[in-house]
Design an enzyme around this catalytic site. Structure first.
Site, PDB file in Angstrom:
ATOM      1  N   GLY A 228       0.829  -1.192   0.000  1.00  0.00           N
ATOM      2  CA  GLY A 228       0.000   0.000   0.000  1.00  0.00           C
ATOM      3  C   GLY A 228       0.862   1.240   0.000  1.00  0.00           C
ATOM      4  N   PRO A 270       5.961  -4.830  -0.908  1.00  0.00           N
ATOM      5  CA  PRO A 270       5.809  -3.732  -1.863  1.00  0.00           C
ATOM      6  C   PRO A 270       5.960  -4.207  -3.302  1.00  0.00           C
ATOM      7  CG  PRO A 270       7.985  -3.678  -0.865  1.00  0.00           C
ATOM      8  CD  PRO A 270       7.245  -4.805  -0.209  1.00  0.00           C
ATOM      9  N   TYR A 312      -8.020   2.806 -13.742  1.00  0.00           N
ATOM     10  CA  TYR A 312      -7.962   3.382 -12.387  1.00  0.00           C
ATOM     11  C   TYR A 312      -8.004   4.900 -12.378  1.00  0.00           C
ATOM     12  CZ  TYR A 312      -5.870  -1.236 -11.382  1.00  0.00           C
ATOM     13  OH  TYR A 312      -5.595  -2.565 -11.272  1.00  0.00           O
ATOM     14  N   CYS A 338      -9.465   0.961 -30.891  1.00  0.00           N
ATOM     15  CA  CYS A 338     -10.811   1.358 -31.299  1.00  0.00           C
ATOM     16  C   CYS A 338     -11.764   1.294 -30.116  1.00  0.00           C
ATOM     17  CB  CYS A 338     -11.282   0.509 -32.469  1.00  0.00           C
ATOM     18  SG  CYS A 338     -10.390   1.016 -33.951  1.00  0.00           S
ATOM     19  N   GLU A 339     -11.513   2.186 -29.224  1.00  0.00           N
ATOM     20  CA  GLU A 339     -12.255   2.350 -27.993  1.00  0.00           C
ATOM     21  C   GLU A 339     -11.633   3.620 -27.404  1.00  0.00           C
ATOM     22  OE1 GLU A 339     -13.093  -0.409 -24.149  1.00  0.00           O
ATOM     23  OE2 GLU A 339     -12.944  -1.368 -26.076  1.00  0.00           O
ATOM     24  N   TYR A 366       2.449  -2.531 -12.923  1.00  0.00           N
ATOM     25  CA  TYR A 366       1.138  -2.771 -13.536  1.00  0.00           C
ATOM     26  C   TYR A 366       1.031  -2.159 -14.923  1.00  0.00           C
ATOM     27  CZ  TYR A 366       0.584  -3.825  -8.642  1.00  0.00           C
ATOM     28  OH  TYR A 366       0.784  -4.329  -7.395  1.00  0.00           O
TER      29      TYR A 366
HETATM   30  C1  LIG Z   1      -0.881  -6.419  -5.143  1.00  0.00           C
HETATM   31  C2  LIG Z   1      -0.401  -6.897  -3.847  1.00  0.00           C
HETATM   32  C3  LIG Z   1       0.710  -6.294  -3.233  1.00  0.00           C
HETATM   33  C4  LIG Z   1       1.459  -5.134  -3.846  1.00  0.00           C
HETATM   34  O1  LIG Z   1       0.759  -3.912  -3.864  1.00  0.00           O
HETATM   35  P1  LIG Z   1       1.484  -2.603  -4.368  1.00  0.00           P
HETATM   36  O2  LIG Z   1       0.464  -1.538  -4.289  1.00  0.00           O
HETATM   37  O3  LIG Z   1       1.950  -2.824  -5.769  1.00  0.00           O
HETATM   38  O4  LIG Z   1       2.659  -2.339  -3.500  1.00  0.00           O
HETATM   39  C5  LIG Z   1       1.135  -6.832  -2.037  1.00  0.00           C
HETATM   40  N1  LIG Z   1       0.513  -7.882  -1.451  1.00  0.00           N
HETATM   41  C6  LIG Z   1      -0.563  -8.477  -2.021  1.00  0.00           C
HETATM   42  C7  LIG Z   1      -1.196  -9.625  -1.342  1.00  0.00           C
HETATM   43  C8  LIG Z   1      -1.057  -8.006  -3.221  1.00  0.00           C
HETATM   44  O5  LIG Z   1      -2.131  -8.598  -3.770  1.00  0.00           O
END
Ligand SMILES: *Cc1c(COP(=O)(O)O)cnc(C)c1O
Length: 409
Positions: A228, A270, A312, A338-339, A366
């Site tokens: 997070g 992370p 997002y 094409c969107e 991502y």
């Molecule tokens: C996606 C995910 C993360 C990584 O989240 P980030 O926002 O990329 O740091 C960590 N643990 C789990 C279980 C996840 O699904």
């Protein structure tokens, strides 16, 4: 990371024009030095307590990146059995890998057990099945939902009441019954509240809940706080203050460990924090189109290669790598799908010409990992820049790749 000096755009010391000369565009470019900087920053922020960094590889799974992470001393957090296999292929030991699945078949969990990796379970019925099959012979980590609401984005927030992730902390009595009756060995507790946490307070609330819950499980050797960690996307964005988090969490963990016969290790997972800023997505401008409303800069890419802006509403800063010091003008940057695939409205970008390379920043996490073949477009190449050298780590796909799995060709 993209730098502009004396009118030249470089990534990790290599000119973007040189990278494009070798790899062409569209191409994802990753700067190893930035990933290393981020891992070191976490390690130093969390140096006051026993800590392990488990890179969440779903953010960017190229095997060259996994090997780089291994060389930086991280473990791996995985969410599918093939991510586990990729990790093993990259040279990680099984005990350096945590498998954190959600809604997978029990067979996939069984395969992960056979491969010897740490197992994280997030559903009581699955825990029951696990206890029935493995008893106390295979330790297990429990993914809890502490019901902490992190950030503002529902889709990437996982701790809220309607979330499909984790075992609710209000179900702990039920969990204890299941654990006791099958003799399950719980060796870790886990939470991952989402992907957009701004300050240390959310972590500390979650930490408190995990520490309280750990009292019920004397064999717990690690507490995994997930991820997070927020990184800055816009120039004035606030990032997670990991140093502040480290100080405050350190005090709490050390006090807790003073009461335990075996101290717990703290794990973090992370993804974005380590790889986002390291990544730049290079695209080439196909068309400049003036309409009654705006000037569109259309690039040779779209939501098939970088879907975060459309999925997002994520912001990716756009730089004209070919003409970084040109007069800034306002553009709406769009793709060729094409969107409607708008990367960004009303962006101030140095004057853009057809053929220029537009660089999307913060594209390491991502980006490629969420790319697709929509509109029958091959996926882009990937390049790793390290020690002043650029190296292709994934070639561009071709029509043959689009056909490779089709049986009626
Ligand atoms: C996606 C995910 C993360 C990584 O989240 P980030 O926002 O990329 O740091 C960590 N643990 C789990 C279980 C996840 O699904």
């Amino acid at each position: 990371m993209l730098t502009i000096t004396d009118g030249q755009t470089t990534i990790g010391g290599v000119a973007v024009s040189d990278i494009v000369a070798v790899a062409d565009a569209p191409t994802y470019v990753y700067d190893a030095a930035i990933m290393e900087r981020q891992v070191k920053r976490l390690r130093s922020a969390f140096s006051s307590f026993p800590c392990r960094i488990m890179y969440a590889c779903k953010a960017l799974t190229n095997i060259a990146i996994l090997r780089l992470m291994r060389s930086l001393g991280t473990g791996l957090d995985t969410v599918s059995i093939d991510e586990v296999r990729l990790g093993l292929l990259a040279g990680f030991e099984a005990n350096e890998i945590l498998f954190t699945p959600n809604m997978v078949s029990f067979d996939e969990i069984r395969q992960a057990v056979e491969l010897g990796v740490h197992i994280n379970i997030d559903t009581i019925s699955v825990l029951e099945h696990f206890g029935h099959e493995f008893g106390s012979s295979v330790p297990v980590c429990l993914r809890l939902n502490p019901h902490i609401m992190a950030g503002g984005n529902e889709r990437i927030s996982t701790g809220h009441i309607d979330s499909k992730f984790g075992i609710s902390i209000h179900q702990m009595r039920h969990v204890q019954r299941v654990v006791a009756s099958a003799g399950i060995h719980v060796n870790g507790l886990h939470m991952h509240t989402g992907s957009d946490i701004l300050d240390a307070d959310v972590f500390l609330q979650g930490a408190e809940i995990l520490l309280e819950t750990a009292e019920m499980f004397p064999d717990v050797t690690f507490l995994d706080f997930g991820s997070g960690f927020k990184v800055p996307y816009k120039p004035d964005d606030i990032a997670t203050d990991v140093e502040d988090l480290g100080r405050r969490l350190g005090e709490r963990i050390n006090a807790f460990n003073a009461t335990r016969s075996t101290p717990v290790e703290v794990w973090f997972e992370p993804g974005k924090f380590i790889v986002s800023e390291a990544g730049t997505f290079l695209t080439r401008v196909n068309v400049i189109k003036q309409t009654t409303a705006t000037v569109f800069a259309g690039v040779d890419s779209g939501l098939n290669h970088l879907i975060r802006p459309m999925l997002y509403n994520a912001y990716h800063h756009v730089v004209n790598a070919s003409n970084p010091e040109g007069t800034p003008r306002i553009y709406t940057v769009v793709g060729y799908i094409c969107e409607t695939d708008t990367f960004g409205w009303d962006r101030k970008i140095a004057e853009v010409h057809v053929g220029d390379i537009l660089a999307f920043q913060n594209a390491g996490a991502y980006g490629f990992a969420m790319s697709s073949n929509y509109n029958s477009r091959p996926r882009p190449a990937e390049v790793l820049v390290q020690h002043g050298q650029a190296r292709i780590i994934r070639r561009r796909e071709t029509l043959a790749d689009l056909l490779a799995t089709q049986t009626d060709v």
